[in-house]
Design a protein around this motif. Structure first.
Motif, PDB file in Angstrom:
ATOM      1  N   PHE A 114      -8.027   0.079   1.712  1.00 53.77           N
ATOM      2  CA  PHE A 114      -7.710  -0.609   0.456  1.00 53.77           C
ATOM      3  C   PHE A 114      -6.413  -1.402   0.542  1.00 53.77           C
ATOM      4  O   PHE A 114      -6.233  -2.434  -0.100  1.00 53.77           O
ATOM      5  CB  PHE A 114      -7.593   0.414  -0.682  1.00 53.77           C
ATOM      6  N   HIS A 115      -5.491  -0.902   1.352  1.00 56.44           N
ATOM      7  CA  HIS A 115      -4.155  -1.484   1.440  1.00 56.44           C
ATOM      8  C   HIS A 115      -4.106  -2.735   2.303  1.00 56.44           C
ATOM      9  O   HIS A 115      -3.214  -3.568   2.158  1.00 56.44           O
ATOM     10  CB  HIS A 115      -3.180  -0.451   2.010  1.00 56.44           C
ATOM     11  N   GLU A 116      -5.071  -2.861   3.255  1.00 54.10           N
ATOM     12  CA  GLU A 116      -5.085  -4.000   4.176  1.00 54.10           C
ATOM     13  C   GLU A 116      -6.520  -4.456   4.424  1.00 54.10           C
ATOM     14  O   GLU A 116      -7.103  -4.151   5.464  1.00 54.10           O
ATOM     15  CB  GLU A 116      -4.427  -3.627   5.508  1.00 54.10           C
ATOM     16  N   PRO A 117      -7.098  -5.204   3.496  1.00 53.63           N
ATOM     17  CA  PRO A 117      -8.445  -5.721   3.735  1.00 53.63           C
ATOM     18  C   PRO A 117      -8.471  -6.874   4.731  1.00 53.63           C
ATOM     19  O   PRO A 117      -9.533  -7.411   5.035  1.00 53.63           O
ATOM     20  CB  PRO A 117      -8.878  -6.192   2.338  1.00 53.63           C
ATOM     21  N   ASN A 118      -7.312  -7.253   5.233  1.00 51.31           N
ATOM     22  CA  ASN A 118      -7.177  -8.345   6.192  1.00 51.31           C
ATOM     23  C   ASN A 118      -6.118  -7.948   7.212  1.00 51.31           C
ATOM     24  O   ASN A 118      -5.215  -7.181   6.902  1.00 51.31           O
ATOM     25  CB  ASN A 118      -6.748  -9.627   5.455  1.00 51.31           C
ATOM     26  N   GLY A 119      -6.244  -8.466   8.428  1.00 52.71           N
ATOM     27  CA  GLY A 119      -5.298  -8.077   9.474  1.00 52.71           C
ATOM     28  C   GLY A 119      -4.639  -9.239  10.181  1.00 52.71           C
ATOM     29  O   GLY A 119      -4.565  -9.257  11.415  1.00 52.71           O
ATOM     30  N   THR A 120      -4.149 -10.207   9.424  1.00 46.77           N
ATOM     31  CA  THR A 120      -3.522 -11.373  10.042  1.00 46.77           C
ATOM     32  C   THR A 120      -2.227 -11.016  10.766  1.00 46.77           C
ATOM     33  O   THR A 120      -1.330 -10.412  10.188  1.00 46.77           O
ATOM     34  CB  THR A 120      -3.227 -12.454   8.987  1.00 46.77           C
ATOM     35  N   GLY A 121      -2.160 -11.393  12.031  1.00 46.13           N
ATOM     36  CA  GLY A 121      -0.904 -11.311  12.773  1.00 46.13           C
ATOM     37  C   GLY A 121      -0.164 -12.630  12.618  1.00 46.13           C
ATOM     38  O   GLY A 121      -0.781 -13.680  12.398  1.00 46.13           O
ATOM     39  N   GLY A 138       0.814  -1.203   0.000  1.00 40.72           N
ATOM     40  CA  GLY A 138       0.000   0.000   0.000  1.00 40.72           C
ATOM     41  C   GLY A 138       0.849   1.255   0.000  1.00 40.72           C
ATOM     42  O   GLY A 138       0.524   2.249  -0.668  1.00 40.72           O
ATOM     43  N   GLY A 139       1.960   1.222   0.724  1.00 41.37           N
ATOM     44  CA  GLY A 139       2.868   2.358   0.744  1.00 41.37           C
ATOM     45  C   GLY A 139       3.493   2.605  -0.616  1.00 41.37           C
ATOM     46  O   GLY A 139       3.678   3.753  -1.037  1.00 41.37           O
ATOM     47  N   GLU A 140       3.820   1.536  -1.342  1.00 36.96           N
ATOM     48  CA  GLU A 140       4.380   1.686  -2.679  1.00 36.96           C
ATOM     49  C   GLU A 140       3.336   2.251  -3.644  1.00 36.96           C
ATOM     50  O   GLU A 140       3.664   3.077  -4.509  1.00 36.96           O
ATOM     51  CB  GLU A 140       4.882   0.337  -3.186  1.00 36.96           C
ATOM     52  N   VAL A 141       2.096   1.845  -3.496  1.00 43.88           N
ATOM     53  CA  VAL A 141       1.024   2.404  -4.319  1.00 43.88           C
ATOM     54  C   VAL A 141       0.914   3.907  -4.072  1.00 43.88           C
ATOM     55  O   VAL A 141       0.818   4.707  -5.022  1.00 43.88           O
ATOM     56  CB  VAL A 141      -0.312   1.699  -4.017  1.00 43.88           C
ATOM     57  N   MET A 142       0.936   4.288  -2.818  1.00 45.14           N
ATOM     58  CA  MET A 142       0.865   5.713  -2.475  1.00 45.14           C
ATOM     59  C   MET A 142       2.062   6.469  -3.040  1.00 45.14           C
ATOM     60  O   MET A 142       1.929   7.594  -3.538  1.00 45.14           O
ATOM     61  CB  MET A 142       0.806   5.882  -0.957  1.00 45.14           C
ATOM     62  N   ARG A 181       3.762   5.887  -5.711  1.00 45.86           N
ATOM     63  CA  ARG A 181       3.629   6.078  -7.161  1.00 45.86           C
ATOM     64  C   ARG A 181       2.581   7.127  -7.519  1.00 45.86           C
ATOM     65  O   ARG A 181       2.576   7.643  -8.640  1.00 45.86           O
ATOM     66  CB  ARG A 181       3.306   4.749  -7.826  1.00 45.86           C
ATOM     67  N   LEU A 182       1.726   7.431  -6.559  1.00 51.20           N
ATOM     68  CA  LEU A 182       0.741   8.493  -6.786  1.00 51.20           C
ATOM     69  C   LEU A 182       1.223   9.832  -6.237  1.00 51.20           C
ATOM     70  O   LEU A 182       0.450  10.792  -6.191  1.00 51.20           O
ATOM     71  CB  LEU A 182      -0.597   8.103  -6.153  1.00 51.20           C
ATOM     72  N   GLY A 183       2.501   9.885  -5.823  1.00 53.81           N
ATOM     73  CA  GLY A 183       3.097  11.147  -5.426  1.00 53.81           C
ATOM     74  C   GLY A 183       3.277  11.367  -3.944  1.00 53.81           C
ATOM     75  O   GLY A 183       3.875  12.364  -3.531  1.00 53.81           O
ATOM     76  N   ALA A 184       2.781  10.458  -3.107  1.00 52.60           N
ATOM     77  CA  ALA A 184       2.955  10.602  -1.664  1.00 52.60           C
ATOM     78  C   ALA A 184       4.380  10.234  -1.263  1.00 52.60           C
ATOM     79  O   ALA A 184       5.151   9.689  -2.066  1.00 52.60           O
ATOM     80  CB  ALA A 184       1.950   9.732  -0.922  1.00 52.60           C
ATOM     81  N   ALA A 185       4.721  10.518  -0.002  1.00 52.15           N
ATOM     82  CA  ALA A 185       6.065  10.234   0.512  1.00 52.15           C
ATOM     83  C   ALA A 185       5.940   9.307   1.725  1.00 52.15           C
ATOM     84  O   ALA A 185       5.875   9.775   2.868  1.00 52.15           O
ATOM     85  CB  ALA A 185       6.766  11.524   0.898  1.00 52.15           C
ATOM     86  N   PRO A 186       5.882   7.987   1.498  1.00 51.57           N
ATOM     87  CA  PRO A 186       5.736   7.048   2.615  1.00 51.57           C
ATOM     88  C   PRO A 186       6.915   7.130   3.589  1.00 51.57           C
ATOM     89  O   PRO A 186       8.068   7.280   3.180  1.00 51.57           O
ATOM     90  CB  PRO A 186       5.691   5.682   1.927  1.00 51.57           C
ATOM     91  N   VAL A 187       6.599   7.035   4.868  1.00 53.10           N
ATOM     92  CA  VAL A 187       7.594   7.078   5.934  1.00 53.10           C
ATOM     93  C   VAL A 187       7.468   5.792   6.741  1.00 53.10           C
ATOM     94  O   VAL A 187       6.377   5.442   7.196  1.00 53.10           O
ATOM     95  CB  VAL A 187       7.387   8.299   6.850  1.00 53.10           C
ATOM     96  N   GLY A 188       8.564   5.074   6.914  1.00 52.67           N
ATOM     97  CA  GLY A 188       8.542   3.825   7.663  1.00 52.67           C
ATOM     98  C   GLY A 188       8.807   4.058   9.146  1.00 52.67           C
ATOM     99  O   GLY A 188       9.888   4.511   9.515  1.00 52.67           O
ATOM    100  N   LEU A 189       7.820   3.776   9.981  1.00 54.97           N
ATOM    101  CA  LEU A 189       7.965   3.935  11.425  1.00 54.97           C
ATOM    102  C   LEU A 189       7.287   2.770  12.139  1.00 54.97           C
ATOM    103  O   LEU A 189       6.249   2.280  11.673  1.00 54.97           O
ATOM    104  CB  LEU A 189       7.320   5.244  11.904  1.00 54.97           C
ATOM    105  N   PRO A 190       7.822   2.319  13.274  1.00 54.17           N
ATOM    106  CA  PRO A 190       7.155   1.271  14.054  1.00 54.17           C
ATOM    107  C   PRO A 190       5.924   1.830  14.753  1.00 54.17           C
ATOM    108  O   PRO A 190       5.800   3.058  14.937  1.00 54.17           O
ATOM    109  CB  PRO A 190       8.231   0.848  15.050  1.00 54.17           C
ATOM    110  N   PRO A 191       4.999   0.973  15.158  1.00 51.29           N
ATOM    111  CA  PRO A 191       3.747   1.443  15.757  1.00 51.29           C
ATOM    112  C   PRO A 191       3.905   2.396  16.925  1.00 51.29           C
ATOM    113  O   PRO A 191       3.177   3.398  17.026  1.00 51.29           O
ATOM    114  CB  PRO A 191       3.069   0.138  16.197  1.00 51.29           C
ATOM    115  N   GLY A 192       4.855   2.116  17.812  1.00 51.26           N
ATOM    116  CA  GLY A 192       4.996   2.934  19.014  1.00 51.26           C
ATOM    117  C   GLY A 192       5.408   4.377  18.770  1.00 51.26           C
ATOM    118  O   GLY A 192       5.299   5.218  19.670  1.00 51.26           O
ATOM    119  N   GLU A 193       5.870   4.697  17.557  1.00 47.08           N
ATOM    120  CA  GLU A 193       6.322   6.060  17.259  1.00 47.08           C
ATOM    121  C   GLU A 193       5.313   6.866  16.451  1.00 47.08           C
ATOM    122  O   GLU A 193       5.549   8.039  16.151  1.00 47.08           O
ATOM    123  CB  GLU A 193       7.651   5.992  16.481  1.00 47.08           C
TER     124      GLU A 193
END
Length: 369
Positions: free
Chosen positions: A246-253, A190-194, A196-208
């Motif tokens: 759209f990026h995560e229609p499922n939430g499997t841990g 989903g981040g890669e899709v964003m 390509r549409l011009g967004a700037a994805p930032v990778g951060l862990p949940p706690g931050e």
């Protein structure tokens, strides 16, 4: 009674008493012997803040269930994100044997294992029940095992947070221009899709995430669903909550096991561990759906959050871009190609049934058909 009879009776009584004493000693000795049996102790590291509603609760519940079902013979000590290793360091920790087990999500490993994203969710992919079908019935588990085998890791499903929301935005997004330059946290494809549409994805862990959203490091972030998101406090930093996820229609841990440690377990403890994880899939999904429904209402009624659908123009662009991104994953190697093809076949098989059964029923239930 003759003397012989009395003697026999005495012997019989003495035998009964002796047998009872011996039986009592045996009954007392059995727990003592069991108590002397070594307790198996494991370390579990997670990617979540401790007891985070959703995946954090799931991780603790697996630990508790294993201890209960094994009558205390199998004790797992849980370390939340950052307590033993960083949130995104749990895969390497299990691979190296620093921890015996982890609870996390597969899309975190996209950088080192691109096809791992398929085992949490991909854009416009499988719904939770469809994903479980693929893993358990459609050959997904064997592919997942093969993907992680070079790292000495055995993965299994372990909980599900359900269909995700589209994310938190500080300002509305009304057209594609609003995505350009947008600093958004969105892992996986989903981040890669964003991007390509011009967004700037930032990778951060949940706690931050909350602090990053609050301080402007992020303009937007996705995480899970209303229950977990509200607990993280995102509604205090952003008021526009978009749908669908759209990026995560499922939430499997996923639970990750050090393969050597798993194989070293006694068979009965290994069965307990795997069944505790499996049971958590249904329990966590039911819990998440139930709590998400309540939390979504609270976000709107008490927190002043506006829930919005992605505009049709943005959704169309996301869908078309996702097709290209997914097709490219098949070019990353033979195993990636097999995973892509297997997932596509599962979707093609299951989607018509989901449409015939679920979508049409829901429309009829709501009076829309």
């Amino acid at each position: 009674m003759t003397s012989g009879s009395k003697k026999a009776a005495g012997l019989t009584r003495r035998g009964v008493i002796a047998g009872a004493v011996a039986g009592g000693a045996g009954a007392l000795a059995a727990p003592a012997i069991a108590a002397q049996k070594p307790v198996v102790e494991w370390k579990l590291v997670t990617s979540w803040p401790k007891n985070l509603p959703g995946p954090g609760v799931t991780a603790q519940r697996i630990v508790d269930q294993v201890a209960k079902m094994s009558a205390g013979a199998f004790q797992i000590r849980l370390f939340a994100a950052g307590e033993l290793v960083p949130a995104l360091g749990v895969f390497d920790a299990v691979s190296a044997g620093t921890a015996d087990m982890a609870h996390t999500a597969s899309f975190f490993w996209q950088g080192k294992i691109p096809a791992s994203v398929y085992f949490t969710a991909i854009p416009f992919g499988l719904l939770p029940h469809e994903h479980i079908c693929w893993i358990e019935q459609g050959g997904g588990q064997a592919l997942w095992d093969e993907l992680y085998a070079p790292f000495g890791i055995k993965p299994v499903m372990a909980g599900n947070t359900g269909v995700q929301m589209g994310g938190w935005y500080k300002r509305p997004v009304e057209n594609l221009d609003d995505l350009r330059g947008l600093k958004i946290r969105m892992p996986g494809l989903g981040g890669e899709v964003m991007r390509r549409l011009g967004a700037a994805p930032v990778g951060l862990p949940p706690g931050e995430l909350f602090q990053a959203l609050q301080t402007g490091v992020l303009d937007a972030t996705e995480f899970l669903g209303p229950w977990s998101d509200r607990a993280m406090g995102f509604q205090k930093a952003a008021k526009f909550y978009y749908t669908p996820g759209f990026h995560e229609p499922n939430g499997t841990g996923e639970a990750l096991f050090n393969q050597a440690a798993l194989e070293a377990l006694p068979e009965e403890l290994r069965a307990i561990l795997l069944e505790a994880c499996r049971a958590e899939n249904g329990r966590a999904l039911a819990e998440s759906d139930w709590e998400n429904a309540r939390s979504l209402q609270l976000l709107q009624d008490e927190d002043g959050v506006t829930v919005l659908p992605y505009p049709d123009t943005i959704m169309a662009a996301l869908r078309e871009t996702a097709k290209a991104v997914l097709a490219e994953t098949a070019e990353e190697g033979p195993l990636s190609a097999r995973i892509y093809e297997s997932h596509q076949k599962a979707r093609q098989r299951l989607a018509p049934w989901s449409d015939t059964s679920m979508r049409r029923f829901m429309a009829a239930r709501d009076g829309a058909a």
